[in-house]
Design an enzyme around this catalytic site. Structure first.
Site, PDB file in Angstrom:
ATOM      1  N   THR A 104      -9.627  -1.405  -3.347  1.00  0.00           N
ATOM      2  CA  THR A 104     -10.013  -2.808  -3.515  1.00  0.00           C
ATOM      3  C   THR A 104      -9.925  -3.531  -2.172  1.00  0.00           C
ATOM      4  OG1 THR A 104      -8.922  -2.622  -5.645  1.00  0.00           O
ATOM      5  CG2 THR A 104      -9.627  -4.820  -4.977  1.00  0.00           C
ATOM      6  N   ARG A 139     -10.351  18.145  -9.358  1.00  0.00           N
ATOM      7  CA  ARG A 139     -10.719  19.410 -10.009  1.00  0.00           C
ATOM      8  C   ARG A 139     -11.283  19.191 -11.415  1.00  0.00           C
ATOM      9  NH1 ARG A 139      -8.385  23.926  -7.179  1.00  0.00           N
ATOM     10  NH2 ARG A 139      -8.871  23.298  -5.056  1.00  0.00           N
ATOM     11  N   HIS A 164      -6.398   1.079 -12.770  1.00  0.00           N
ATOM     12  CA  HIS A 164      -7.674   0.407 -12.519  1.00  0.00           C
ATOM     13  C   HIS A 164      -8.779   1.264 -13.121  1.00  0.00           C
ATOM     14  CE1 HIS A 164     -10.445  -1.569  -9.240  1.00  0.00           C
ATOM     15  NE2 HIS A 164     -10.950  -1.646 -10.446  1.00  0.00           N
ATOM     16  N   ARG A 192     -13.869   6.798 -10.955  1.00  0.00           N
ATOM     17  CA  ARG A 192     -13.538   7.811  -9.951  1.00  0.00           C
ATOM     18  C   ARG A 192     -12.140   8.389 -10.138  1.00  0.00           C
ATOM     19  NH1 ARG A 192     -13.130   4.153  -4.514  1.00  0.00           N
ATOM     20  NH2 ARG A 192     -15.232   3.624  -5.137  1.00  0.00           N
ATOM     21  N   HIS A 193     -11.255   7.639 -10.798  1.00  0.00           N
ATOM     22  CA  HIS A 193      -9.922   8.214 -11.059  1.00  0.00           C
ATOM     23  C   HIS A 193      -9.539   8.030 -12.529  1.00  0.00           C
ATOM     24  CE1 HIS A 193      -9.027   4.115  -9.873  1.00  0.00           C
ATOM     25  NE2 HIS A 193      -8.993   4.365  -8.578  1.00  0.00           N
ATOM     26  N   GLU A 245      -1.946 -12.530  -8.387  1.00  0.00           N
ATOM     27  CA  GLU A 245      -1.399 -11.428  -7.592  1.00  0.00           C
ATOM     28  C   GLU A 245      -1.937 -11.616  -6.181  1.00  0.00           C
ATOM     29  OE1 GLU A 245      -1.188  -7.501  -9.221  1.00  0.00           O
ATOM     30  OE2 GLU A 245      -1.480  -6.568  -7.260  1.00  0.00           O
ATOM     31  N   ARG A 272     -12.197   1.808 -13.050  1.00  0.00           N
ATOM     32  CA  ARG A 272     -13.334   1.410 -12.208  1.00  0.00           C
ATOM     33  C   ARG A 272     -14.647   1.729 -12.904  1.00  0.00           C
ATOM     34  NH1 ARG A 272     -11.839   0.638  -6.581  1.00  0.00           N
ATOM     35  NH2 ARG A 272     -14.077   0.508  -6.264  1.00  0.00           N
ATOM     36  N   GLU A 331      -6.102  -3.219 -14.289  1.00  0.00           N
ATOM     37  CA  GLU A 331      -6.903  -3.852 -13.233  1.00  0.00           C
ATOM     38  C   GLU A 331      -8.364  -3.610 -13.570  1.00  0.00           C
ATOM     39  OE1 GLU A 331      -5.901  -2.087  -9.544  1.00  0.00           O
ATOM     40  OE2 GLU A 331      -3.866  -2.827  -9.569  1.00  0.00           O
ATOM     41  N   HIS A 388      -0.753  -4.467  -3.001  1.00  0.00           N
ATOM     42  CA  HIS A 388      -1.711  -3.760  -2.143  1.00  0.00           C
ATOM     43  C   HIS A 388      -1.096  -3.428  -0.791  1.00  0.00           C
ATOM     44  CE1 HIS A 388      -5.442  -2.090  -0.771  1.00  0.00           C
ATOM     45  NE2 HIS A 388      -5.913  -2.240  -1.991  1.00  0.00           N
ATOM     46  N   GLY A 403       1.141   1.406  -5.605  1.00  0.00           N
ATOM     47  CA  GLY A 403       0.566   2.684  -6.001  1.00  0.00           C
ATOM     48  C   GLY A 403       0.648   3.750  -4.934  1.00  0.00           C
ATOM     49  N   HIS A 404      -0.176   3.614  -3.920  1.00  0.00           N
ATOM     50  CA  HIS A 404      -0.392   4.705  -2.971  1.00  0.00           C
ATOM     51  C   HIS A 404       0.905   5.211  -2.335  1.00  0.00           C
ATOM     52  CE1 HIS A 404      -1.779   6.684   0.735  1.00  0.00           C
ATOM     53  NE2 HIS A 404      -2.761   7.074  -0.036  1.00  0.00           N
ATOM     54  N   ASP A 419      -3.109   5.262 -10.355  1.00  0.00           N
ATOM     55  CA  ASP A 419      -4.505   5.688 -10.140  1.00  0.00           C
ATOM     56  C   ASP A 419      -4.597   6.998  -9.359  1.00  0.00           C
ATOM     57  OD1 ASP A 419      -5.310   3.356 -11.334  1.00  0.00           O
ATOM     58  OD2 ASP A 419      -5.981   2.384  -9.489  1.00  0.00           O
ATOM     59  N   HIS A 420      -3.700   7.145  -8.354  1.00  0.00           N
ATOM     60  CA  HIS A 420      -3.866   8.305  -7.470  1.00  0.00           C
ATOM     61  C   HIS A 420      -3.344   9.606  -8.068  1.00  0.00           C
ATOM     62  CE1 HIS A 420      -5.942   5.919  -4.739  1.00  0.00           C
ATOM     63  NE2 HIS A 420      -4.926   5.127  -4.490  1.00  0.00           N
ATOM     64  N   ASN A 471       1.330   1.694  -9.892  1.00  0.00           N
ATOM     65  CA  ASN A 471      -0.089   2.004 -10.058  1.00  0.00           C
ATOM     66  C   ASN A 471      -0.265   3.521  -9.939  1.00  0.00           C
ATOM     67  OD1 ASN A 471      -2.787   2.652  -9.286  1.00  0.00           O
ATOM     68  ND2 ASN A 471      -3.168   0.473  -8.970  1.00  0.00           N
TER      69      ASN A 471
HETATM   70  N1  PXP Z   1      -2.739  -4.428  -6.911  1.00  0.00           N
HETATM   71  C1  PXP Z   1      -4.092  -4.406  -7.030  1.00  0.00           C
HETATM   72  C2  PXP Z   1      -4.769  -5.561  -7.680  1.00  0.00           C
HETATM   73  C3  PXP Z   1      -4.831  -3.286  -6.581  1.00  0.00           C
HETATM   74  O1  PXP Z   1      -6.175  -3.279  -6.698  1.00  0.00           O
HETATM   75  C4  PXP Z   1      -4.140  -2.182  -6.037  1.00  0.00           C
HETATM   76  C5  PXP Z   1      -4.896  -0.970  -5.609  1.00  0.00           C
HETATM   77  O2  PXP Z   1      -5.486  -0.375  -6.707  1.00  0.00           O
HETATM   78  C6  PXP Z   1      -2.731  -2.253  -5.958  1.00  0.00           C
HETATM   79  C7  PXP Z   1      -2.066  -3.401  -6.379  1.00  0.00           C
HETATM   80  C8  PXP Z   1      -1.915  -1.138  -5.406  1.00  0.00           C
HETATM   81  O3  PXP Z   1      -2.222  -0.944  -4.059  1.00  0.00           O
HETATM   82  P1  PXP Z   1      -1.579   0.285  -3.294  1.00  0.00           P
HETATM   83  O4  PXP Z   1      -2.129   1.533  -3.928  1.00  0.00           O
HETATM   84  O5  PXP Z   1      -2.048   0.095  -1.890  1.00  0.00           O
HETATM   85  O6  PXP Z   1      -0.095   0.188  -3.450  1.00  0.00           O
END
Ligand code: PXP
Length: 240
Positions: A101, A18, A43, A49-50, A151, A45, A70, A190, A212-213, A9-10, A7
């Protein structure tokens, strides 16, 4: 074999700090692809936001691996997803004020609507997973709406301390059993990290994790390619 969806997103969170071009989300996705990831997850959203709409379009064009979108179950995002047609959509709950989420989608409370939503995606050739709490009723409801996969939300497991870790793991294992009986493909995600992934990777029939994170956070110190590879190494240890 357990496949990895990264993921990203970050990467976009940092770019949006920026409102410029760096870091480049598409370049990040390509590094994950080269490192061996099986899928890129983003994702889109409602508040953008990202990840931005343009990112999803470009990723769909340039990726050789799967794109998993997502999405909250809103008409606007459903229309966009049906136009782009990613490989998979993962239906998630979405609350504008949340940091990330929180909790799984309450599939059981909206089976009628979700039967139609899933059918529209299937008609467009898009697979559907539901992001749910590890709960039997939600697994059964996901089968009822004809989702292809569930999931399981691993956030409570990731946040648990002491004896509660085992308790949360048991809940995930039980829901995984239910998913297998319901013939749903099993995914998890997650809050998963290099440190807490191994017990999840040992759950029978797990096919995919989305992370992701932790990958993006570790990438700051060890590089994105290495951060993806160390997760793949753990998954490979437990893949059959
Ligand atoms: N799966 C889903 C459905 C999510 O919403 C997220 C967070 O966007 C993730 C996985 C990944 O979570 P994390 O960033 O905590 O690894």
């Amino acid at each position: 074999m357990i496949e990895l969806g990264v993921n990203i997103d970050h990467v976009a969170t940092l770019r949006e700090a920026r409102k410029g071009f760096a870091p480049d989300v598409i370049a990040a996705a390509k590094v994950c692809e080269i490192a061996g990831a099986h899928q890129i997850t983003v994702h889109l959203r409602q508040d953008r936001r990202h990840i931005q709409d343009r990112d999803v379009h470009l990723l769909h064009e340039v990726l050789q691996i799967r794109l998993n979108l997502e999405m909250g179950v809103t008409d606007e995002i459903i229309d966009i997803a049906l136009r782009i047609k990613p490989h998979t959509v993962c239906l998630v709950p979405e609350n504008r004020l949340e940091i990330t989420t929180e909790g799984g989608l309450d599939v059981a409370a909206q089976t009628k609507r979700l039967i139609d939503v899933v059918k529209n995606f299937h008609d467009a050739g898009v697979r559907v997973s539901t992001f749910i709490d590890p709960d039997q009723a939600q697994v059964h409801a996901s089968a009822k709406v004809h989702a292809d996969a569930v999931e399981l939300h691993t956030g409570a497991y990731a946040n648990a301390k002491g004896d509660l870790v085992l308790h949360e793991l048991q809940r995930i294992r039980a829901a995984a059993d239910d998913a297998q009986k319901a013939r749903l493909e099993l995914h998890a995600g997650h809050g998963l990290t290099v440190r807490n992934l191994a017990p999840i990777a040992q759950i029978p029939n797990l096919r995919e994790v989305n992370i992701g994170h932790d990958i993006i956070a570790r990438a700051i110190f060890i590089g994105l390619e290495n951060a993806v590879r160390e997760i793949l190494d753990i998954l490979n240890l437990y893949s059959d």
